[in-house]
Scaffold this motif. Sequence first.
Motif: not given
Length: 449
Positions: A307-317
């Motif tokens: 996807t266009e999501a960036k881990i650490g910005e758009d996608a968190l955990v």
Amino acid sequence: MRRRSAPAAWTALAAAGALLLAGCGGGGAGKSDPPGGPSAAPRVQLPRLDGEKLEVSAVWTGPEQANFTKVLEEFEKRTGASVAFVPAQDPIVTFLGTKIAGGQPPDVALLPQVGALTAAVQNKWVQPVGPEAKAQLDKNYSQGWKELGAVGGTQYGVYYKAANKSLVWYNAKAFEAAGVQPPKTWKELIAAADTLSASGTPAVSVAGADGWTLTDWFENVYLSQAGPEKYDKLAKHEIKWTDDSVRQALTTLAELFGRKDFLAGGPSGALATEFPKSVTQTFTGGDRPAAAMVFEGDFVAVNIAQTEAKIGEDALVFPFPAVGAKAPVVSGGDVAVALKPSKGAQALLTFLASPDAAEIQARQGGFVSPNKAVDPAAYPNAIQRRIAEALIAAGDDFRFDMSDQAPAAFGGTPGAGEWKALQDFLANPSDVAGTQARLEADAAKAYGN
């Protein structure tokens, strides 16, 4: 050995999960760092295998398969061998049995269940690990991971890939739009789900079409609520699935599954959703995705990358919320075994047991290695680096995926056993007693007791 018992490591991993929440839960924290470059020189010596052709099978598709292919390409470069990847189907024991019966087994297979390794050894399909691969294991792995690859005291496998299966990934924009913070307890999770759904975004994307994800949901709730001792007993079928602890866990899970508005597409939509889609639909659509969060392991990162999501910005955990006194941590993994007594098969096991191989796939994301010699800088961002460091910090002891410890007929077969019973439960979460009865009947048959 089919599991390790570890309250201390359980606590250590849970603490590391809390660090994930603190360090990567919002704002600018957790942004991608420059990935580590390749090692200056190979750290494992491999034989020349010019002209030799090998086949490798695993139940991997899409990006996961593509990333592993890069590892095989490096093996080809170093040895001169030619390696073909042959996709396997679940259950892999059935797939391999058909190949072996036809006289065409792959040279190496990666098995996603401890129960599959035990079955393969009992069927006399696999070869013991050779001295070169054993030396890499002794050098790079904790005793716990070595024992998981052994049966009856003999080393048969190399745990190439591991997983922390107690993570919830969330769409940062959806959480921000609803004014929701990452929950730390199950009660807070249900409250957050209610707020998210009321805001117009279903709370959770559930991959109900893939029964293995539902076993992971159950295991996390059960481990936290019932505790490690009962978890180990249920994993060995020393207590029945009709036990009150199972009733409590299913009743708790029904608090989420029983709310149609919480699930992307409702129960019917969830049952039609395969794992890759469960992830991608959570991270597309800006602040109005199909769902605000998706539960699964560190390997979710592979699908987020589509996807266009960036881990650490758009996608968190955040760590799977605590249902009982402690948050759960469930591990899983894939073990590589040699199915042919060939020099090439043993050389590939040696390579897979080395940090050289693991670092190649680590750089691609969505991969965690139990190999303690892997350079943390190989992981492409701070979130995945912390997940890997937490796994290594656990040392010798950890709780392994319960369904992966079970006979494949119960814990690893699409449309049967635990997978099917929990899919039926997702369709009708009010039928706790009926679900328990079906689980127990299938477990008794598979375990033979």
